[in-house]
Design a protein around this motif. Structure first.
Motif, PDB file in Angstrom:
ATOM      1  N   THR A  97       3.867  -5.951 -13.423  1.00  0.00           N
ATOM      2  CA  THR A  97       2.884  -4.998 -13.937  1.00  0.00           C
ATOM      3  C   THR A  97       2.322  -4.139 -12.818  1.00  0.00           C
ATOM      4  N   ALA A  98       1.999  -4.765 -11.696  1.00  0.00           N
ATOM      5  CA  ALA A  98       1.426  -4.024 -10.567  1.00  0.00           C
ATOM      6  C   ALA A  98       2.423  -3.031  -9.987  1.00  0.00           C
ATOM      7  N   ILE A  99       3.672  -3.430  -9.848  1.00  0.00           N
ATOM      8  CA  ILE A  99       4.699  -2.540  -9.309  1.00  0.00           C
ATOM      9  C   ILE A  99       4.940  -1.373 -10.260  1.00  0.00           C
ATOM     10  N   ASP A 100       5.079  -1.663 -11.550  1.00  0.00           N
ATOM     11  CA  ASP A 100       5.300  -0.601 -12.540  1.00  0.00           C
ATOM     12  C   ASP A 100       4.144   0.391 -12.553  1.00  0.00           C
ATOM     13  N   THR A 101       2.924  -0.135 -12.460  1.00  0.00           N
ATOM     14  CA  THR A 101       1.757   0.740 -12.513  1.00  0.00           C
ATOM     15  C   THR A 101       1.657   1.594 -11.252  1.00  0.00           C
ATOM     16  N   ALA A 102       1.987   1.004 -10.111  1.00  0.00           N
ATOM     17  CA  ALA A 102       1.989   1.789  -8.868  1.00  0.00           C
ATOM     18  C   ALA A 102       2.978   2.944  -8.980  1.00  0.00           C
ATOM     19  N   LYS A 103       4.141   2.670  -9.556  1.00  0.00           N
ATOM     20  CA  LYS A 103       5.152   3.722  -9.734  1.00  0.00           C
ATOM     21  C   LYS A 103       4.644   4.795 -10.694  1.00  0.00           C
ATOM     22  N   ASN A 104       4.068   4.372 -11.799  1.00  0.00           N
ATOM     23  CA  ASN A 104       3.570   5.320 -12.800  1.00  0.00           C
ATOM     24  C   ASN A 104       2.378   6.136 -12.296  1.00  0.00           C
ATOM     25  N   SER A 105       1.656   5.579 -11.332  1.00  0.00           N
ATOM     26  CA  SER A 105       0.496   6.297 -10.791  1.00  0.00           C
ATOM     27  C   SER A 105       0.900   7.414  -9.835  1.00  0.00           C
ATOM     28  N   GLY A 106       2.170   7.412  -9.428  1.00  0.00           N
ATOM     29  CA  GLY A 106       2.645   8.437  -8.505  1.00  0.00           C
ATOM     30  C   GLY A 106       2.670   8.015  -7.053  1.00  0.00           C
ATOM     31  N   ALA A 107       2.384   6.750  -6.778  1.00  0.00           N
ATOM     32  CA  ALA A 107       2.421   6.267  -5.390  1.00  0.00           C
ATOM     33  C   ALA A 107       3.831   6.433  -4.823  1.00  0.00           C
ATOM     34  N   LYS A 108       3.900   6.785  -3.568  1.00  0.00           N
ATOM     35  CA  LYS A 108       5.195   7.006  -2.913  1.00  0.00           C
ATOM     36  C   LYS A 108       5.773   5.727  -2.314  1.00  0.00           C
ATOM     37  N   ARG A 109       4.917   4.761  -2.047  1.00  0.00           N
ATOM     38  CA  ARG A 109       5.392   3.519  -1.431  1.00  0.00           C
ATOM     39  C   ARG A 109       4.517   2.353  -1.866  1.00  0.00           C
ATOM     40  N   VAL A 110       5.161   1.210  -2.040  1.00  0.00           N
ATOM     41  CA  VAL A 110       4.455  -0.045  -2.301  1.00  0.00           C
ATOM     42  C   VAL A 110       4.749  -0.998  -1.159  1.00  0.00           C
ATOM     43  N   LEU A 111       3.708  -1.622  -0.648  1.00  0.00           N
ATOM     44  CA  LEU A 111       3.868  -2.687   0.346  1.00  0.00           C
ATOM     45  C   LEU A 111       3.405  -3.984  -0.281  1.00  0.00           C
ATOM     46  N   TYR A 112       4.124  -5.060   0.027  1.00  0.00           N
ATOM     47  CA  TYR A 112       3.836  -6.355  -0.599  1.00  0.00           C
ATOM     48  C   TYR A 112       3.713  -7.430   0.467  1.00  0.00           C
ATOM     49  N   THR A 113       2.707  -8.271   0.327  1.00  0.00           N
ATOM     50  CA  THR A 113       2.488  -9.341   1.308  1.00  0.00           C
ATOM     51  C   THR A 113       3.414 -10.502   0.999  1.00  0.00           C
ATOM     52  N   SER A 114       4.611 -10.442   1.547  1.00  0.00           N
ATOM     53  CA  SER A 114       5.609 -11.489   1.368  1.00  0.00           C
ATOM     54  C   SER A 114       5.474 -12.521   2.485  1.00  0.00           C
ATOM     55  N   HIS A 115       6.552 -13.180   2.826  1.00  0.00           N
ATOM     56  CA  HIS A 115       6.488 -14.305   3.767  1.00  0.00           C
ATOM     57  C   HIS A 115       7.796 -14.419   4.525  1.00  0.00           C
ATOM     58  N   MET A 116       7.711 -14.896   5.759  1.00  0.00           N
ATOM     59  CA  MET A 116       8.896 -15.053   6.582  1.00  0.00           C
ATOM     60  C   MET A 116       9.934 -15.981   5.950  1.00  0.00           C
ATOM     61  N   GLY A 117       9.488 -16.910   5.114  1.00  0.00           N
ATOM     62  CA  GLY A 117      10.400 -17.880   4.500  1.00  0.00           C
ATOM     63  C   GLY A 117      10.868 -17.486   3.125  1.00  0.00           C
ATOM     64  N   SER A 118      10.635 -16.236   2.726  1.00  0.00           N
ATOM     65  CA  SER A 118      11.017 -15.789   1.389  1.00  0.00           C
ATOM     66  C   SER A 118      12.481 -16.092   1.091  1.00  0.00           C
ATOM     67  N   SER A 119      12.713 -16.841  -0.007  1.00  0.00           N
ATOM     68  CA  SER A 119      14.080 -17.226  -0.367  1.00  0.00           C
ATOM     69  C   SER A 119      14.098 -17.758  -1.785  1.00  0.00           C
ATOM     70  N   SER A 120      15.112 -17.366  -2.526  1.00  0.00           N
ATOM     71  CA  SER A 120      15.238 -17.839  -3.906  1.00  0.00           C
ATOM     72  C   SER A 120      15.647 -19.305  -3.985  1.00  0.00           C
ATOM     73  N   THR A 121      16.069 -19.880  -2.862  1.00  0.00           N
ATOM     74  CA  THR A 121      16.515 -21.274  -2.857  1.00  0.00           C
ATOM     75  C   THR A 121      15.596 -22.189  -2.051  1.00  0.00           C
ATOM     76  N   SER A 122      14.440 -21.690  -1.664  1.00  0.00           N
ATOM     77  CA  SER A 122      13.526 -22.490  -0.840  1.00  0.00           C
ATOM     78  C   SER A 122      12.999 -23.699  -1.599  1.00  0.00           C
ATOM     79  N   TYR A 123      12.743 -24.774  -0.859  1.00  0.00           N
ATOM     80  CA  TYR A 123      12.085 -25.951  -1.436  1.00  0.00           C
ATOM     81  C   TYR A 123      10.578 -25.737  -1.596  1.00  0.00           C
ATOM     82  N   PHE A 124      10.055 -24.688  -0.976  1.00  0.00           N
ATOM     83  CA  PHE A 124       8.619 -24.392  -1.018  1.00  0.00           C
ATOM     84  C   PHE A 124       8.389 -23.339  -2.101  1.00  0.00           C
TER      85      PHE A 124
END
Length: 285
Positions: A87-114
């Motif tokens: 919802t937040a990403i879609d709304t940022a796009k619809n608002s006309g924002a040119k860029r979205v930054l997201y607070t991710s993590h160094m361990g970001s992984s679809s297979t992580s145990y965390f």
């Protein structure tokens, strides 16, 4: 206008404070669920609007006029959290924002145990699918999390934890400064370099540091995952928190949080806060 979501939280508020040192207040907007808690920012000239990741209409108003939007992760795991991020990403796009930054993590992984790392990886995929310019901030592991893991060890003299691996514990204060630099000076597309402290330390090293700081022995006691689960259960921790904590140790054993990088130091123009100095500041002695 730069819009920061979650600006009543530790990370979001820290980013706003750093932005105020770099750009005029009228170029900053915040999206918060409780505007009364951001009254001080309003008084300093920051645009404060109600925004809830579960309510697209509120976000559309909060993101109005945005050139860039910083989405601070809600911390809500599972499908509910992903829906909110969508919802937040879609709304940022619809608002006309040119860029979205997201607070991710160094361990970001679809297979992580965390589990939080799976959540971050799924959100990064949503950003790719959006077609927007975006930056996933691969933040180092928040050092503030370590204080809870240390728990009563200062009183008992025993740091009871399962087998683990090194973690690049990183201070919020350094990450907020780096994020402000990225928002105002960089146009990175995709994942950022790992934004970490300069060293990765395991719980054996943590115990030794705490011993030095408090001036008495703190011993690391290694227990099985099952014994640690029982230990946390006896302290009244809910099952979901126990599962997440065990996942952290399992992922650290895999080396998921061990890589360090000079990127954070380069961004902030100085060495990141060391874990020793962080613990001196943070532990209630």
């Amino acid at each position: 206008m730069l819009i920061v979501s979650g600006a009543n939280g530790k990370l979001g508020r820290g980013v706003v404070e750093q932005l105020l040192k770099r750009i005029p207040a009228e170029q900053i907007g915040v999206s918060v669920r409780d505007v009364s808690q951001a009254q001080d920012l309003k008084e300093r000239g920051v645009r404060v609007r109600h925004g809830d990741f579960a309510q697209a209409e509120s976000l559309m108003n909060a993101f109005e006029g945005a050139s860039q939007v910083l989405l601070v992760s809600t911390g809500i795991l599972g499908s509910a959290g992903i829906r909110q991020h969508q919802t937040a990403i879609d709304t940022a796009k619809n608002s006309g924002a040119k860029r979205v930054l997201y607070t991710s993590h160094m361990g970001s992984s679809s297979t992580s145990y965390f589990p939080p790392m799976v959540h971050h990886a799924a959100t990064e995929e949503l950003l790719k699918e959006s077609g927007m310019h975006h930056t996933s901030l691969r933040n180092g592991f928040y050092a503030s999390s370590l204080v809870g893991l240390i728990g009563d060890a200062i009183k008992t003299g025993e740091l009871i934890v399962p087998e683990d691996g090194p973690v690049a514990w990183t201070a919020h204060s350094d990450l907020t400064q780096a994020t402000a630099v990225i928002l105002t000076e960089k146009n990175w597309d995709g994942p950022s370099p790992n934004l970490t402290a300069s060293e990765a330390i395991d719980m054996e090293g943590v115990a030794a540091m705490v011993s030095d700081i408090v001036g008495r022995p703190i011993y690391r006691k290694v227990v099985t995952d099952e014994a640690y689960r029982a230990y946390l259960t006896a302290q009244g921790f809910p099952e979901i928190r126990i599962a997440i904590t065990l996942g952290l140790f399992h992922a650290s054993r895999n080396g998921d949080f061990a890589q360090t990088s000079n990127a954070l130091a380069d961004l902030i123009g100085r060495p990141p806060l060391t874990l020793r100095d962080f613990l001196k500041e943070s532990l209630a002695l």
